[in-house]
Design a protein around this motif. Sequence first.
Motif, mmCIF file in Angstrom:
data_model
loop_
_atom_site.group_PDB
_atom_site.id
_atom_site.type_symbol
_atom_site.label_atom_id
_atom_site.label_comp_id
_atom_site.label_asym_id
_atom_site.label_seq_id
_atom_site.Cartn_x
_atom_site.Cartn_y
_atom_site.Cartn_z
ATOM 1 N N LEU A 189 0.825 -1.202 0.000
ATOM 2 C CA LEU A 189 0.000 0.000 0.000
ATOM 3 C C LEU A 189 0.861 1.254 0.000
ATOM 4 C CD1 LEU A 189 -2.694 1.498 0.268
ATOM 5 C CD2 LEU A 189 -2.577 1.118 2.743
ATOM 6 N N VAL A 190 1.894 1.296 0.835
ATOM 7 C CA VAL A 190 2.755 2.468 0.916
ATOM 8 C C VAL A 190 3.469 2.712 -0.417
ATOM 9 C CG1 VAL A 190 4.851 3.354 2.006
ATOM 10 C CG2 VAL A 190 3.056 2.349 3.413
ATOM 11 N N VAL A 191 3.928 1.655 -1.055
ATOM 12 C CA VAL A 191 4.620 1.803 -2.340
ATOM 13 C C VAL A 191 3.658 2.351 -3.392
ATOM 14 C CG1 VAL A 191 5.726 0.539 -4.223
ATOM 15 C CG2 VAL A 191 6.355 0.065 -1.859
ATOM 16 N N MET A 192 2.429 1.842 -3.432
ATOM 17 C CA MET A 192 1.463 2.354 -4.407
ATOM 18 C C MET A 192 1.119 3.818 -4.137
ATOM 19 S SD MET A 192 -1.139 -0.782 -5.332
ATOM 20 C CE MET A 192 -1.376 -1.417 -3.672
ATOM 21 N N CYS A 193 1.022 4.205 -2.865
ATOM 22 C CA CYS A 193 0.784 5.615 -2.551
ATOM 23 C C CYS A 193 1.973 6.476 -2.972
ATOM 24 C CB CYS A 193 0.518 5.773 -1.054
ATOM 25 S SG CYS A 193 -1.044 5.066 -0.484
ATOM 26 N N THR A 194 3.187 5.943 -2.842
ATOM 27 C CA THR A 194 4.378 6.662 -3.299
ATOM 28 C C THR A 194 4.356 6.845 -4.812
ATOM 29 O OG1 THR A 194 5.653 5.703 -1.474
ATOM 30 C CG2 THR A 194 6.893 6.664 -3.295
ATOM 31 N N LEU A 195 4.017 5.788 -5.536
ATOM 32 C CA LEU A 195 3.944 5.883 -6.993
ATOM 33 C C LEU A 195 2.833 6.829 -7.434
ATOM 34 C CD1 LEU A 195 4.470 2.098 -7.741
ATOM 35 C CD2 LEU A 195 6.076 3.935 -8.269
ATOM 36 N N GLU A 196 1.750 6.867 -6.684
ATOM 37 C CA GLU A 196 0.664 7.793 -7.010
ATOM 38 C C GLU A 196 1.144 9.234 -6.937
ATOM 39 O OE1 GLU A 196 -3.949 8.528 -5.571
ATOM 40 O OE2 GLU A 196 -2.408 8.056 -4.087
ATOM 41 N N ARG A 197 1.922 9.565 -5.914
ATOM 42 C CA ARG A 197 2.450 10.924 -5.790
ATOM 43 C C ARG A 197 3.522 11.205 -6.834
ATOM 44 N NH1 ARG A 197 0.960 13.768 -1.423
ATOM 45 N NH2 ARG A 197 2.804 15.108 -1.520
ATOM 46 N N ILE A 198 4.311 10.204 -7.170
ATOM 47 C CA ILE A 198 5.327 10.393 -8.208
ATOM 48 C C ILE A 198 4.672 10.726 -9.540
ATOM 49 C CG2 ILE A 198 7.056 9.177 -9.602
ATOM 50 C CD1 ILE A 198 7.898 7.698 -7.076
ATOM 51 N N GLN A 199 3.626 9.984 -9.894
ATOM 52 C CA GLN A 199 2.962 10.210 -11.176
ATOM 53 C C GLN A 199 2.151 11.498 -11.188
ATOM 54 O OE1 GLN A 199 0.754 6.748 -12.344
ATOM 55 N NE2 GLN A 199 2.585 5.524 -12.686
ATOM 56 N N ALA A 200 1.839 12.043 -10.019
ATOM 57 C CA ALA A 200 1.109 13.307 -9.968
ATOM 58 C C ALA A 200 1.980 14.480 -10.378
ATOM 59 C CB ALA A 200 0.550 13.540 -8.566
ATOM 60 N N GLY A 201 3.315 14.276 -10.417
ATOM 61 C CA GLY A 201 4.197 15.344 -10.861
ATOM 62 C C GLY A 201 5.047 15.883 -9.732
ATOM 63 N N PRO A 202 5.944 16.822 -10.033
ATOM 64 C CA PRO A 202 6.831 17.394 -9.013
ATOM 65 C C PRO A 202 6.033 18.071 -7.900
ATOM 66 C CG PRO A 202 7.558 17.981 -11.216
ATOM 67 C CD PRO A 202 6.200 17.370 -11.364
ATOM 68 N N ARG A 203 6.550 17.994 -6.693
ATOM 69 C CA ARG A 203 5.878 18.577 -5.539
ATOM 70 C C ARG A 203 6.868 19.384 -4.712
ATOM 71 N NH1 ARG A 203 0.830 16.524 -4.559
ATOM 72 N NH2 ARG A 203 0.240 14.767 -5.860
ATOM 73 N N LYS A 204 6.321 20.273 -3.909
ATOM 74 C CA LYS A 204 7.154 21.101 -3.057
ATOM 75 C C LYS A 204 7.454 20.368 -1.761
ATOM 76 C CE LYS A 204 5.031 25.341 -4.852
ATOM 77 N NZ LYS A 204 4.284 26.562 -4.509
ATOM 78 N N GLY A 205 8.512 20.839 -1.088
ATOM 79 C CA GLY A 205 8.826 20.283 0.208
ATOM 80 C C GLY A 205 9.994 19.329 0.164
ATOM 81 N N TYR B 201 -4.703 -2.122 -6.891
ATOM 82 C CA TYR B 201 -4.387 -0.966 -7.740
ATOM 83 C C TYR B 201 -5.637 -0.129 -7.985
ATOM 84 C CZ TYR B 201 -0.135 -3.643 -8.740
ATOM 85 O OH TYR B 201 1.043 -4.338 -8.633
ATOM 86 N N ALA B 202 -6.773 -0.793 -8.175
ATOM 87 C CA ALA B 202 -8.024 -0.070 -8.399
ATOM 88 C C ALA B 202 -8.393 0.773 -7.184
ATOM 89 C CB ALA B 202 -9.152 -1.054 -8.718
ATOM 90 N N LEU B 203 -8.095 0.281 -5.988
ATOM 91 C CA LEU B 203 -8.382 1.045 -4.776
ATOM 92 C C LEU B 203 -7.546 2.314 -4.717
ATOM 93 C CD1 LEU B 203 -9.492 1.392 -1.845
ATOM 94 C CD2 LEU B 203 -7.539 0.015 -1.103
ATOM 95 N N VAL B 204 -6.242 2.200 -4.942
ATOM 96 C CA VAL B 204 -5.342 3.341 -4.747
ATOM 97 C C VAL B 204 -5.460 4.342 -5.887
ATOM 98 C CG1 VAL B 204 -2.923 4.031 -4.514
ATOM 99 C CG2 VAL B 204 -3.746 1.950 -3.392
ATOM 100 N N PHE B 205 -5.533 3.873 -7.122
ATOM 101 C CA PHE B 205 -5.449 4.778 -8.265
ATOM 102 C C PHE B 205 -6.805 5.190 -8.816
ATOM 103 C CE2 PHE B 205 -1.341 2.728 -8.093
ATOM 104 C CZ PHE B 205 -0.463 3.771 -8.343
ATOM 105 N N ASP B 206 -7.855 4.433 -8.540
ATOM 106 C CA ASP B 206 -9.175 4.780 -9.053
ATOM 107 C C ASP B 206 -10.237 4.894 -7.971
ATOM 108 O OD1 ASP B 206 -8.498 4.987 -11.774
ATOM 109 O OD2 ASP B 206 -8.526 2.813 -11.987
ATOM 110 N N ARG B 207 -9.810 4.861 -6.699
ATOM 111 C CA ARG B 207 -10.721 5.078 -5.566
ATOM 112 C C ARG B 207 -11.869 4.079 -5.536
ATOM 113 N NH1 ARG B 207 -6.817 7.927 -5.888
ATOM 114 N NH2 ARG B 207 -6.620 10.104 -5.189
ATOM 115 N N MET B 208 -11.658 2.855 -5.982
ATOM 116 C CA MET B 208 -12.693 1.827 -5.954
ATOM 117 C C MET B 208 -12.502 0.980 -4.698
ATOM 118 S SD MET B 208 -12.918 0.579 -9.910
ATOM 119 C CE MET B 208 -13.227 1.759 -11.224
ATOM 120 N N THR B 209 -13.568 0.794 -3.954
ATOM 121 C CA THR B 209 -13.480 0.066 -2.693
ATOM 122 C C THR B 209 -14.307 -1.216 -2.759
ATOM 123 O OG1 THR B 209 -15.352 1.306 -1.790
ATOM 124 C CG2 THR B 209 -13.152 2.193 -1.383
ATOM 125 N N GLY B 210 -13.991 -2.147 -1.862
ATOM 126 C CA GLY B 210 -14.783 -3.357 -1.703
ATOM 127 C C GLY B 210 -14.868 -4.187 -2.975
#
Length: 328
Positions: free
Chosen positions: A107-123, A202-211
Amino acid sequence: MTQRRRLRSSFIYLANAVGDLRGNWGVLALVLAPLVLVAALCLMPDAINLQYQLVSHFGTGVHSVAYMPVQEPYPLPSPTADRPPIGFWTVTALHVVSVLITLFVNLVVMCTLERIQAGPRKGSQTDEAVAIYRRAFVLTPSFFWVVLLQVIAIAVGTMLLVIPIVLVFLWLMLMHYSLVFDLRLLVAPAGLVVIWVYFSQYALVFDRMTGWHALLHSRDLVRGRYFKVAMRIVVFLAVWSGYNSWAGAAFVLTSLIIGPVAAMTDSVSSIIFILDFLTVAVAFATSAYFTAAGVRFYQDLNAPASEDISIARGMAPLPTAPLTQAGA
């Protein structure tokens, strides 16, 4: 009917995973470091028991020969002589915790990849790690619910596939054929079902599909191209298991070499922990790498070909950049 993307080679997805993680290794290491530490501590009892067995069989203890009268009873070995220092229930409980940590790593790795694909970020990288963990903790209940549904779906699907096989075996036995049902035959039906629900997380993290929606979405992605998808997933899992097998073999081989030396130098605990930590770190790093490849594969399955014609030309979509760069 909507045209689907052309699926690329398994090794192209693995190569694209390197591109996704390039420039973001610092954030990924910072995110995984606490989980590696906790998982290494959970597996420490296994390593201690292994080293105990090695020292017991190949240690530096002195063996002597004694003479005794025949009338005296032969001394029986102590019932605790070969008992490992850490009990079965403690090791089992820590195994459960390590499995939960391994799932949380995905889960943590997929959340990391989600932020990476969202583009450069500050901080700073620390800010990004905190944001990733915040996102992962929000998704944790839904994530483990999806994992539980995956297990249920795999169990039910396997039983539905196995029941006809069992009936055939029973019929052949009634016909006086000498057959033995091997439980390892359950692996193949279970593997067939795993492909259908493979992309639920993957559907949960990237497309907000649950259950069940995540499981049904995974099934829809696989439908109509099952064998193409299965072939690529099998390649992913085969290469991943190969990496982890090498890491595990290196741990055992190093234990055989260093174990007796560590016992003589009274540094068993520190050396065991270092080996255990490195083994878990390699396992989690390879898991992150193949999760990144799975994300690319999921996105190719999820989008129509008309959205990105460059896929047919072998070009990689979704350019990424280091998380530490400032946003536009």
